[in-house]
Design an enzyme around this catalytic site. Structure first.
Site, mmCIF file in Angstrom:
data_model
loop_
_atom_site.group_PDB
_atom_site.id
_atom_site.type_symbol
_atom_site.label_atom_id
_atom_site.label_comp_id
_atom_site.label_asym_id
_atom_site.label_seq_id
_atom_site.Cartn_x
_atom_site.Cartn_y
_atom_site.Cartn_z
ATOM 1 N N ALA A 115 -25.891 -42.050 -52.759
ATOM 2 C CA ALA A 115 -26.007 -42.675 -51.400
ATOM 3 C C ALA A 115 -25.631 -41.833 -50.356
ATOM 4 C CB ALA A 115 -25.285 -44.225 -51.647
ATOM 5 N N SER A 158 -25.477 -30.041 -51.614
ATOM 6 C CA SER A 158 -26.949 -29.567 -51.383
ATOM 7 C C SER A 158 -26.577 -27.982 -51.208
ATOM 8 C CB SER A 158 -27.488 -30.180 -50.097
ATOM 9 O OG SER A 158 -28.221 -29.426 -49.251
ATOM 10 N N TYR A 183 -25.360 -33.136 -40.664
ATOM 11 C CA TYR A 183 -25.635 -33.418 -42.289
ATOM 12 C C TYR A 183 -24.926 -32.600 -43.125
ATOM 13 C CZ TYR A 183 -28.228 -33.510 -46.661
ATOM 14 O OH TYR A 183 -28.366 -33.606 -47.885
ATOM 15 N N LYS A 187 -21.987 -32.938 -45.985
ATOM 16 C CA LYS A 187 -21.855 -32.587 -47.358
ATOM 17 C C LYS A 187 -20.659 -31.657 -47.948
ATOM 18 C CE LYS A 187 -25.222 -35.151 -48.987
ATOM 19 N NZ LYS A 187 -25.114 -36.034 -49.930
ATOM 20 N N GLY A 331 -32.365 -23.776 -36.967
ATOM 21 C CA GLY A 331 -31.533 -24.103 -37.985
ATOM 22 C C GLY A 331 -32.179 -23.590 -39.394
#
Ligand code: NAD
Ligand code: UFG
Length: 378
Positions: A115, A158, A183, A187, A331
């Protein structure tokens, strides 16, 4: 607690036939008959395929998902394919009361934690949303696990944590931390939280699985990737162009130091990825000594450029995909692909499905479900 058990129209015989090509049908020897696992985000793209793999291997599964980026239709289909339904609890991983109730009602041996939010652009405009879901959500989940005495966790990380890699293929010991968007940082912070936690208490057994680029769908075309709105990622975008729903692919960057100037990534079939989770769970459970945090790349070890992917998709679909070359996307790194030798050695896992299989099955999912899970929603 809002809760729905899924169990409609299940046809075991059909499930058996449909899944005849799936590996990991047997329980790994380190895992016993009665094991039950919690899968957060199990209605989503990777989580739904992993739920299927675990059900098919004979385990019981509880899915917790707030459906912010998924449809419960995915779990209905998983139930039909597996011949057995997961227990579905609709709710948020940041809801501690719900988590405590869920873990009391469903004693589990481990948690697979998918999630989270994953749209890079959205994370730039709404960073607090990302830190709340991805970091606060992970912390809340771990607090509830600790209170319930559950200490085995497989975390969806990731390749983004590597930033612009020093060299390719990327090994797990390459430096992390050069993340350039909220993001990626969320992580990385979640990884660090889990590392600190495991260092503080020897009972924790944590796998950080660093995914490269998941693509494709289950071979039956029953479950797959269903992004809302205009896709950010390459494969769903190409599929929509091939369907005529979008006019052309915009190729971001044609002057990278690669085979044809376009960006290179390690595309991995989502079923290979799902099977990697079972292998990681098995490894965490098997170890007799302290486990702490283990990091494994899940990739194929093979890089393909954007134009190579486009051509492979055209070959698999028989459709022409119009495209135009455009400046680089902010990016993006030039080249990212995995060295996955550590997972092969320690997990006995390697990706098995090749590029043409990934493209063929991505296309099958797309044509069978032109409107994603809204197609034939029951
Ligand atoms: P997805 O959006 O399809 O699945 C995530 C699921 O989590 C969704 O079903 C969503 O409804 C649910 N969710 C989100 N926030 C929640 C919350 N607060 N409480 C409960 N449920 C929540 O994405 P995916 O592609 O399946 O990715 C799964 C995980 O893998 C994510 O953590 C993502 O960051 C990570 N990951 C994905 C990729 C990729 O390219 N798909 C690459 C690397 C890592
Ligand atoms: N690309 C295009 N046009 C598009 C979309 C993508 O040319 O419309 C290119 C990108 O520039 C890149 C390649 O296709 O070269 C792959 O791009 P994706 O957006 O599909 O994937 P990324 O490698 O940028 O990122 C993905 C996930 C991240 C994750 C990362 C590593 O989106 O969340 O893989 O796992 F962190």
């Amino acid at each position: 607690m809002k809760r729905a058990a899924l169990g409609y129209g299940v046809n075991v015989e059909v499930g058996e036939v449909l899944l005849s090509g799936t590996n990991y049908r047997e329980k790994p020897s380190s895992m016993t008959q009665s094991m039950k696992f919690l899968i957060t985000g199990g209605a989503g793209y990777i989580g739904s395929h992993t739920t299927l793999v675990l059900l098919r291997a004979g385990f019981d599964v509880v899915v917790l998902d707030n459906l912010c980026n998924a449809s419960s239709e995915s779990l209905k289909r998983v139930a039909q394919m597996a011949g057995r339904a997961p227990i579905f609890v609709e709710g948020d991983i940041r809801d501690r009361v719900l988590l405590d109730q869920l873990l009391a009602q469903h004693p589990v041996q481990a948690v697979l934690h998918f999630a989270g939010l994953k749209a890079v652009g959205e994370s730039v405009t709404q960073p607090l949303l990302y830190y709340s879901n991805n970091v606060e959500g992970t912390v809340t989940l771990c607090k509830a696990m600790e209170a319930a005495g559950v200490f085995t966790l497989v975390f969806s990380s990731s390749a983004t944590v590597y930033g612009d890699p020093v060299t390719v293929p990327i090994t797990e010991d390459q430096p992390v931390g050069q993340t350039i968007n909220p993001y990626g940082r969320s992580k990385l912070i979640a990884e660090q939280v889990l590392g600190d936690l495991a260092a503080s208490d020897p009972r924790w057994r944590v796998a950080l699985l660093r995914y490269f680029n998941p693509v494709g769908a289950h071979e039956t075309g029953q479950i797959g990737e269903d992004p809302r709105g205009i896709p950010n990622n390459l494969l769903p975008y190409i599929a929509r162009v091939a369907m005529g729903k979008l006019p052309e692919l915009v190729v971001f960057g044609y002057d990278y130091p690669t085979v044809d100037g376009t960006g290179v990534r390690d595309y991995i079939h989502v079923m290979d990825l799902a099977e990697g989770h079972l292998a990681a769970l098995s490894a965490l459970k098997a170890k007799k000594s302290r486990v702490g945090v283990q990091v494994w790349n899940l990739g194929t070890g093979q890089g393909y450029s954007v134009l190579q992917i486009l051509r492979a998709f055209e070959a698999a679909s028989g459709r022409t995909v119009p495209y135009r070359l455009a400046p680089r996307r902010a990016g993006d790194v030039a080249i990212s692909y995995a060295n996955s030798a550590k997972a092969a050695l320690e997990l006995g896992w390697t990706a098995k499905r090749d590029l043409s299989t990934m493209m063929r099955e991505a296309w099958r999912w797309q044509i069978m479900n032109p409107d994603g899970y809204q197609t034939g929603e029951s």
